[in-house]
Design a protein around this motif. Structure first.
Motif, PDB file in Angstrom:
ATOM      1  N   SER A   1      38.902  49.021  43.928  1.00 18.44           N
ATOM      2  CA  SER A   1      40.328  49.372  43.948  1.00 18.44           C
ATOM      3  C   SER A   1      41.195  48.135  44.154  1.00 18.44           C
ATOM      4  CB  SER A   1      40.601  50.420  45.033  1.00 18.44           C
ATOM      5  OG  SER A   1      40.409  49.882  46.332  1.00 18.44           O
ATOM      6  N   LEU A   2      40.704  47.155  44.936  1.00 18.02           N
ATOM      7  CA  LEU A   2      41.433  45.897  45.091  1.00 18.02           C
ATOM      8  C   LEU A   2      41.485  45.143  43.763  1.00 18.02           C
ATOM      9  CD1 LEU A   2      40.112  44.600  48.531  1.00 18.02           C
ATOM     10  CD2 LEU A   2      42.338  45.603  48.040  1.00 18.02           C
ATOM     11  N   ALA A   3      40.400  45.194  42.992  1.00 17.15           N
ATOM     12  CA  ALA A   3      40.399  44.572  41.671  1.00 17.15           C
ATOM     13  C   ALA A   3      41.432  45.249  40.766  1.00 17.15           C
ATOM     14  CB  ALA A   3      39.005  44.667  41.053  1.00 17.15           C
ATOM     15  N   MET A   4      41.602  46.565  40.911  1.00 17.97           N
ATOM     16  CA  MET A   4      42.616  47.273  40.127  1.00 17.97           C
ATOM     17  C   MET A   4      44.026  46.812  40.486  1.00 17.97           C
ATOM     18  SD  MET A   4      41.128  51.161  40.122  1.00 17.97           S
ATOM     19  CE  MET A   4      39.617  51.592  39.252  1.00 17.97           C
ATOM     20  N   VAL A   5      44.253  46.559  41.779  1.00 19.16           N
ATOM     21  CA  VAL A   5      45.562  46.048  42.199  1.00 19.16           C
ATOM     22  C   VAL A   5      45.831  44.695  41.561  1.00 19.16           C
ATOM     23  CG1 VAL A   5      46.906  45.234  44.174  1.00 19.16           C
ATOM     24  CG2 VAL A   5      45.554  47.319  44.372  1.00 19.16           C
ATOM     25  N   LEU A   6      44.832  43.819  41.599  1.00 21.38           N
ATOM     26  CA  LEU A   6      44.992  42.504  40.984  1.00 21.38           C
ATOM     27  C   LEU A   6      45.190  42.630  39.484  1.00 21.38           C
ATOM     28  CD1 LEU A   6      44.985  39.461  41.180  1.00 21.38           C
ATOM     29  CD2 LEU A   6      42.498  39.497  41.117  1.00 21.38           C
ATOM     30  N   LEU A   7      44.455  43.550  38.852  1.00 18.62           N
ATOM     31  CA  LEU A   7      44.612  43.766  37.413  1.00 18.62           C
ATOM     32  C   LEU A   7      46.020  44.233  37.079  1.00 18.62           C
ATOM     33  CD1 LEU A   7      43.224  43.834  34.652  1.00 18.62           C
ATOM     34  CD2 LEU A   7      42.598  46.215  35.119  1.00 18.62           C
ATOM     35  N   LEU A   8      46.599  45.075  37.922  1.00 18.22           N
ATOM     36  CA  LEU A   8      47.974  45.511  37.704  1.00 18.22           C
ATOM     37  C   LEU A   8      48.932  44.322  37.798  1.00 18.22           C
ATOM     38  CD1 LEU A   8      50.130  47.689  37.368  1.00 18.22           C
ATOM     39  CD2 LEU A   8      50.011  48.106  39.830  1.00 18.22           C
ATOM     40  N   GLY A   9      48.710  43.456  38.808  1.00 12.12           N
ATOM     41  CA  GLY A   9      49.575  42.294  38.951  1.00 12.12           C
ATOM     42  C   GLY A   9      49.480  41.342  37.777  1.00 12.12           C
ATOM     43  N   LEU A  10      48.263  41.210  37.214  1.00  8.94           N
ATOM     44  CA  LEU A  10      48.076  40.311  36.078  1.00  8.94           C
ATOM     45  C   LEU A  10      48.528  40.945  34.772  1.00  8.94           C
ATOM     46  CD1 LEU A  10      44.474  39.127  37.026  1.00  8.94           C
ATOM     47  CD2 LEU A  10      46.485  37.668  36.987  1.00  8.94           C
TER      48      LEU A  10
END
Length: 554
Positions: A474-483
């Motif tokens: 889920s943290l990777a999803m947050v970063l993916l949203l930011g990118l």
């Protein structure tokens, strides 16, 4: 050194046998730190070489690379200053997560370097898309600030502040550093500027082609099948990065020494210490009489200090024995024992002996005026395995007795954080859709959908690979949203501009080199983080040009 000293002191003579078991927190800390150091060294080296090489091929000047690195470093310093001002001190994981700023904030300087216009005209044209991208990415990171975990809150503030700081440096300082910018395009840049705008769009005409429809149907089937296989987990076991040999050695030492479990125990409360000891004795009897739990070895104060009632019973038995033996002993010895006294043995009496450290481990609270006369004891358990947990939780224990499973508590906490992040992620996607619809009108969905598809496909890949959706995914999803939202904003704003597409390509490659290589980490949490981010980023990277509008939005 200790092992060698022991072998010298006790040479093998058939009576002394040395076990190969090694145990203890220092050994785990050293093993995990050594592995992390090695991984950071080779992953960091490979990613750095890859990013520098690609940047050299794209921009052709070392001064340009140094200037881009300076904007990222300046943003990171601003973020650190603000974070220390807010929190006073930062956790180690916050610094590690701060490395994600490299993959995001370098986008702003890359867009600046690819645009061939006078500096201040360039700033005028870039200020709106750069500001939109930075604020959207900052909003994605700030999702973490709404979780109850302090480390995630620190990460959110650090990342959001770093993005805004890097943006300010690009907009304020880079116009005065034009002599360090590329003087002319490299051959790679020239080719990309021509080729990237020619990538086919997924237009209405394309959707009428049977081949395109078949591909979309297959992808939709894979997506649905992958999502149906998704299962949730906390990810607590992903934090274990120690070598298996050390784990096996620890278990062997724990078994040989009958060490108590560090994660499971009974906490027993009583109005008086005597009542707490009575309840502890009942718990020990329950464990001994429950099928499947007979092998456990409970250790508590009741093994050393009987209740006052039991002491009185024992005292009467001794008195009767003394009375019966007194005539014989007096005739043989000329004196007879007086027998036990009337006062019961109390913990305070034992705590005055050399056994005090043993009992300190069992007594959490002693009755006094401060805690209202409450006594709290801890009953530790040796030999606990995962197979015992269900039976331990099902025990019908007396009032005031609580079974504590620290592992289960951590598992529940991490699951709570995961669920909250996923819900906030969905909410932020909705808010970004509204905000970008105001920015791009009817084409606003084109800026958001690629990132949403990347997140959904990320979850589907986890399902297909049999990897649970954990807190770290889920943290990777947050970063993916930011990118990913940055890519959508830039391409939607300039759908036919080859230079914008080249800058987005550069950002995507640097991100996958920075974080995708974490998929090769032996630490499960980093492996899942890198793997999911790589596949999600790849989907966003492919979907963004396919979904771009056919003309500049008004």
């Amino acid at each position: 050194q200790a092992d060698e000293a022991l072998r010298e002191e006790f040479p093998f003579d058939g009576n002394v046998r040395f076990s190969s078991a090694r145990a203890g927190v220092p050994l785990f800390t050293d093993a995990i730190a050594s592995r992390a150091k090695d991984e950071v060294a080779w992953i960091g080296s490979v990613s750095t070489i890859g990013v520098v090489l690609f940047a050299w091929l794209l921009f052709g000047r070392i001064s340009t690379l140094l200037l881009m690195a300076a904007t990222v470093g300046g943003g990171f310093l601003i973020a650190l200053g603000l974070s220390f001002a807010v929190f006073g001190k930062l956790s180690l994981i916050t610094f590690v997560f701060g490395a994600t700023l490299i993959g995001v904030s370098i986008d702003y300087s890359s867009h600046w370097m690819t645009m061939k216009r006078p500096a201040f005209d360039r700033r005028r044209r870039l200020i709106v898309p750069l500001l939109s991208a930075a604020l959207s990415s900052a909003a994605a990171y700030l999702v973490l600030a709404f979780t109850p975990l302090p480390g995630l809150t620190q990460m959110a503030i650090l990342a959001a502040a770093g993005l805004i700081g890097a943006l300010l440096i690009v907009l304020i300082l880079l116009p005065f550093a034009e002599r360090f910018a590329p003087a002319k395009d490299t051959r790679l840049m020239e080719r990309l500027v021509i080729a990237l705008p020619k990538i086919p769009r997924l237009s209405k005409e394309a959707l009428r082609r049977p081949g395109v429809l078949i591909v979309l149907i297959i992808l939709a089937g894979i997506l649905v099948f992958g999502l149906s296989k998704v299962h949730l987990a906390s990810g607590i076991r992903d934090l274990q990065g120690a070598p298996q040999s050390l784990i096996t050695s620890q278990l062997e030492a724990q078994k040989r020494l009958q060490l108590p479990s560090p994660a499971q125990a009974f906490v027993i409360e009583g109005g008086t210490l005597d009542q707490a000891i009575q309840r502890e004795e009942r718990v020990r009897a329950l464990i001994a009489g429950t099928p499947g739990l007979e092998a456990l070895r409970p250790q508590g104060l009741s093994l050393w200090l009987p209740t006052e009632a039991e002491q009185n019973q024992n005292r009467e038995v001794v008195r009767k024995a003394v009375q019966l033996a007194s005539p014989v002993l007096e005739e043989l010895l000329g004196a007879a024992p007086t027998g036990p006294g009337d006062r019961a043995l109390a913990p305070g009496d034992i705590l005055k002996t050399s056994l005090a450290p043993v009992f300190d481990a069992f007594i959490l609270e002693e009755p006094d005026e401060k805690n209202g006369g409450k006594a709290v004891l801890m009953l530790t358990l040796s030999g606990v395995t995962p197979e015992h947990l269900a039976a331990l939780n099902a025990l019908e224990v007396p009032e005031g007795v609580h079974f504590v499973d620290i592992t289960a508590g951590m598992d529940e906490g991490l699951s709570l954080y995961r669920d909250r992040i996923l819900m906030l992620l969905a909410a932020v996607l909705g808010l970004l859709f509204i905000a970008l619809t105001l920015r791009f009108g009817r084409n606003g969905w084109r800026a958001v959908l690629p990132t949403a598809l990347g997140i959904v496909f990320l979850a589907a890949v986890l399902g297909l690979c049999g990897i649970p959706l954990t807190l770290f995914a889920s943290l990777a999803m947050v970063l993916l949203l930011g990118l990913g939202i940055d890519y959508g904003i830039f391409i939607t704003g300039n759908p036919s501009d080859g230079r914008t597409a080249a800058a987005v390509l550069f950002s995507g490659v640097t991100t996958m080199l920075s974080f995708g290589l974490l998929a090769f980490s032996a630490t499960p949490a980093l492996h899942v983080f890198g793997l999911t981010l790589f596949f999600g980023q790849l989907v966003v990277w492919i979907a963004t040009p396919l979904l771009r509008p056919d003309q500049v939005p008004q």
